[in-house]
Design a protein around this motif. Structure first.
Motif, PDB file in Angstrom:
ATOM      1  N   VAL A   7       0.808  -1.209   0.000  1.00 17.71           N
ATOM      2  CA  VAL A   7       0.000   0.000   0.000  1.00 17.71           C
ATOM      3  C   VAL A   7       0.837   1.253   0.000  1.00 17.71           C
ATOM      4  O   VAL A   7       1.850   1.357   0.674  1.00 17.71           O
ATOM      5  N   ILE A   8       0.411   2.208  -0.794  1.00 15.70           N
ATOM      6  CA  ILE A   8       1.033   3.522  -0.742  1.00 15.70           C
ATOM      7  C   ILE A   8       0.511   4.237   0.495  1.00 15.70           C
ATOM      8  O   ILE A   8       1.252   4.699   1.338  1.00 15.70           O
ATOM      9  N   ASP A   9      -0.821   4.243   0.608  1.00 16.11           N
ATOM     10  CA  ASP A   9      -1.436   4.855   1.778  1.00 16.11           C
ATOM     11  C   ASP A   9      -2.119   3.768   2.601  1.00 16.11           C
ATOM     12  O   ASP A   9      -3.240   3.382   2.335  1.00 16.11           O
ATOM     13  N   GLU A  10      -1.402   3.303   3.620  1.00 19.78           N
ATOM     14  CA  GLU A  10      -1.918   2.200   4.432  1.00 19.78           C
ATOM     15  C   GLU A  10      -3.260   2.510   5.080  1.00 19.78           C
ATOM     16  O   GLU A  10      -4.054   1.611   5.321  1.00 19.78           O
ATOM     17  N   SER A  11      -3.487   3.773   5.356  1.00 13.59           N
ATOM     18  CA  SER A  11      -4.668   4.136   6.143  1.00 13.59           C
ATOM     19  C   SER A  11      -5.973   3.933   5.385  1.00 13.59           C
ATOM     20  O   SER A  11      -7.050   3.975   5.965  1.00 13.59           O
ATOM     21  N   LYS A  12      -5.871   3.702   4.076  1.00 12.70           N
ATOM     22  CA  LYS A  12      -7.081   3.497   3.273  1.00 12.70           C
ATOM     23  C   LYS A  12      -7.695   2.125   3.501  1.00 12.70           C
ATOM     24  O   LYS A  12      -8.847   1.891   3.157  1.00 12.70           O
ATOM     25  N   TYR A  13      -6.892   1.207   4.033  1.00 15.82           N
ATOM     26  CA  TYR A  13      -7.317  -0.192   4.062  1.00 15.82           C
ATOM     27  C   TYR A  13      -7.635  -0.702   5.464  1.00 15.82           C
ATOM     28  O   TYR A  13      -7.169  -0.148   6.457  1.00 15.82           O
ATOM     29  N   GLU A  42      13.316 -15.399  -5.365  1.00 16.10           N
ATOM     30  CA  GLU A  42      12.849 -16.580  -6.091  1.00 16.10           C
ATOM     31  C   GLU A  42      11.564 -17.082  -5.461  1.00 16.10           C
ATOM     32  O   GLU A  42      11.483 -18.194  -4.937  1.00 16.10           O
ATOM     33  N   LEU A  43      10.564 -16.232  -5.480  1.00 17.06           N
ATOM     34  CA  LEU A  43       9.352 -16.517  -4.749  1.00 17.06           C
ATOM     35  C   LEU A  43       8.131 -16.043  -5.528  1.00 17.06           C
ATOM     36  O   LEU A  43       8.086 -14.931  -6.036  1.00 17.06           O
ATOM     37  N   TRP A  44       7.148 -16.936  -5.602  1.00 16.33           N
ATOM     38  CA  TRP A  44       5.899 -16.602  -6.285  1.00 16.33           C
ATOM     39  C   TRP A  44       4.793 -16.496  -5.253  1.00 16.33           C
ATOM     40  O   TRP A  44       4.852 -17.102  -4.195  1.00 16.33           O
ATOM     41  N   SER A  45       3.785 -15.722  -5.600  1.00 20.28           N
ATOM     42  CA  SER A  45       2.684 -15.565  -4.652  1.00 20.28           C
ATOM     43  C   SER A  45       1.358 -15.527  -5.403  1.00 20.28           C
ATOM     44  O   SER A  45       1.324 -15.530  -6.619  1.00 20.28           O
ATOM     45  N   LEU A  46       0.293 -15.482  -4.663  1.00 24.54           N
ATOM     46  CA  LEU A  46      -1.018 -15.317  -5.288  1.00 24.54           C
ATOM     47  C   LEU A  46      -1.294 -13.827  -5.477  1.00 24.54           C
ATOM     48  O   LEU A  46      -0.851 -13.017  -4.671  1.00 24.54           O
ATOM     49  N   PRO A  47      -2.053 -13.485  -6.522  1.00 26.16           N
ATOM     50  CA  PRO A  47      -2.466 -12.083  -6.653  1.00 26.16           C
ATOM     51  C   PRO A  47      -3.384 -11.758  -5.478  1.00 26.16           C
ATOM     52  O   PRO A  47      -4.339 -12.483  -5.219  1.00 26.16           O
ATOM     53  N   GLY A  48      -3.023 -10.709  -4.798  1.00 25.03           N
ATOM     54  CA  GLY A  48      -3.810 -10.386  -3.615  1.00 25.03           C
ATOM     55  C   GLY A  48      -3.837  -8.902  -3.375  1.00 25.03           C
ATOM     56  O   GLY A  48      -3.263  -8.118  -4.134  1.00 25.03           O
ATOM     57  N   GLY A  49      -4.521  -8.526  -2.325  1.00 28.60           N
ATOM     58  CA  GLY A  49      -4.586  -7.112  -2.001  1.00 28.60           C
ATOM     59  C   GLY A  49      -5.371  -6.906  -0.731  1.00 28.60           C
ATOM     60  O   GLY A  49      -5.781  -7.860  -0.074  1.00 28.60           O
ATOM     61  N   TYR A  50      -5.581  -5.661  -0.421  1.00 28.46           N
ATOM     62  CA  TYR A  50      -6.292  -5.323   0.798  1.00 28.46           C
ATOM     63  C   TYR A  50      -7.703  -4.854   0.476  1.00 28.46           C
ATOM     64  O   TYR A  50      -8.040  -4.607  -0.677  1.00 28.46           O
ATOM     65  N   VAL A  51      -8.488  -4.721   1.515  1.00 24.70           N
ATOM     66  CA  VAL A  51      -9.875  -4.275   1.347  1.00 24.70           C
ATOM     67  C   VAL A  51      -9.971  -2.823   1.803  1.00 24.70           C
ATOM     68  O   VAL A  51      -9.572  -2.484   2.922  1.00 24.70           O
ATOM     69  N   LEU A  52     -10.506  -1.978   0.924  1.00 26.47           N
ATOM     70  CA  LEU A  52     -10.703  -0.578   1.293  1.00 26.47           C
ATOM     71  C   LEU A  52     -11.712  -0.477   2.429  1.00 26.47           C
ATOM     72  O   LEU A  52     -12.602  -1.313   2.562  1.00 26.47           O
ATOM     73  N   LYS A  53     -11.568   0.562   3.227  1.00 24.46           N
ATOM     74  CA  LYS A  53     -12.377   0.638   4.443  1.00 24.46           C
ATOM     75  C   LYS A  53     -13.874   0.617   4.191  1.00 24.46           C
ATOM     76  O   LYS A  53     -14.643   0.167   5.025  1.00 24.46           O
TER      77      LYS A  53
END
Lengths: 237, 237
Positions: A7-13, A42-53
């Motif tokens: 997150v650029i702006d953590e407070s949004k989430y 050398e690491l793969w992950s799932l596409p993910g993200g945070y939930v807006l407030k």
DNA sequence: TCAAAAGTGTTATCCGTACACCCATGA
DNA sequence: TCATGGGTGTACGGATAACACTTTTGA
């Protein structure tokens, strides 16, 4: 997911809550999963993200899906919440940030444990232009049988998604985003066989899906091959 | 849940995330749900709570269950996440706090929207001493067919829990916490009929559960009634 | 001896699977 | 006319549902 989409702006989430999308891609006779690769690890992950407030979690999942695939209005289903306290640590994320010269305060919630809501989606991977996130060095389709080194418990999440998908396949028909507008019975059968990872009988498969009453038979398809032309079908709306 | 269990120290918990427990109670021929009543409001809610920052969500659900029932090691299962942005508001909570003279800063996260993870549990309500939370004026069992005025989307949560429970009943046997150590086939059948809310055939029911291989037949039970004494069974471990 | 409920043998029905045959098509 | 794959009729078998009979118990 915890390692991409910092997150650029953590407070949004909403804090310490994430969504991980298992995006299944189908084409030909292959079932794949879309996986971003973390930059310089050398690491793969799932596409993910945070939930807006103030965002529906369903919308958040759609947004995360769109960020990686550009696709909208895709079949997407919540399947499980992964909430063990030690399922993720901030260590991996710290490495990522260091590798990418990003500064986030030491005491930020993004380094805490995460509870992650799992969603899965189904798309035709030949029609998708995958997008590399700003903290990825790649974003690729991986065959379900040959998964790379995955972050956190993401291997477990994929496994659970696959089990749920296979379990659901008995009742609901999920070919909507995976097949062209019209298709042959053979194409639908291959889709099923690929997801279930086992051969099915041609004759009984046809009868089963027809009795479901979700297919409409259109005209015949002349392929030029030296055999009877198969009918085309489409999903009834 | 958002209306009971108001945190003393908000900072201990993950923000805007809650757990709601649908605690099904069975006894005789009745299926009930445990519902606390919010003090001074004609409003009932599900027993719920927050997740500690370093707590497994499974453990949090167990803790919430124990707070209301005193029971430990109960069958508990996650069934869905409720995450619509407008599914809850802080208004109800504010009324509760006002009615109970509790002070929480206006800008606290407890007044924001909540994402709630749903768990359901199964207990014998005749064996439970329910506990009233500090913000409840009551905590009672309600018949599944006659639910009172419920807060937020809690009616929907109960409905979804019930559907999941019924769906699961085909494969897994869930009588463990609901029946005494030993029980008759009739008692087990009534349990099933009560949960499924439909009559079952005595003969076929008996055969079905016996072929599952999860029951052990013990001695006979002489009830004093003028008919053949039924066998007693217990679950094999 | 009777009613009531338990236990179980037998039959009927349904559904999934397997086998078979016919059909259409282009070489 | 032949090989190939598509479509469908039919037969088999296991599982479930329905029926019926026997057994046990105390009044």
């Amino acid at each position: 997911m915890e390692s991409d989409k910092i997150v650029i702006d953590e407070s949004k989430y909403i804090q310490q809550l994430s969504i991980d999308c298992v995006i299944f891609g189908f084409h030909g006779e292959q079932l794949k999963v879309l996986l971003p690769k973390v930059k310089q690890l050398e690491l793969w992950s799932l596409p993910g993200g945070y939930v807006l407030k103030k965002e529906d979690i369903e919308a958040a999942a759609q947004r995360i899906l769109e960020e990686r695939t550009g696709l909208r209005d895709i079949y997407l289903e919540q399947f499980y919440v992964f909430g063990r306290a030690n399922r993720s640590t901030g260590e991996t994320l710290k490495k990522v940030l260091l590798a990418n010269s990003i500064q986030i305060p030491e005491d930020s919630w993004v380094f805490e444990r995460f509870i992650s809501i799992g969603y899965y989606a189904l798309v035709d991977f030949s029609k998708v232009n995958t997008k590399i996130g700003i903290y990825d060095e790649a974003c690729e389709w991986h065959d379900i049988h040959q998964l790379p080194n995955l972050a956190f418990d993401h291997a477990e999440i994929i496994q659970k998604a696959l089990e749920t998908l296979r379990f659901m396949l008995d009742d609901k028909l999920v070919g909507l985003n995976l097949l062209p507008e019209t298709f042959t019975m053979k194409e639908l059968q291959i889709l099923y066989e690929t997801i279930l990872d086992k051969p099915l009988r041609r004759d009984n498969f046809q009868r089963k899906v027809l009795t479901m009453g979700i297919l409409e038979r259109i005209e015949k398809k002349f392929t030029g091959a030296a055999h009877k032309a198969p009918y085309l079908y489409k999903f009834v709306k």
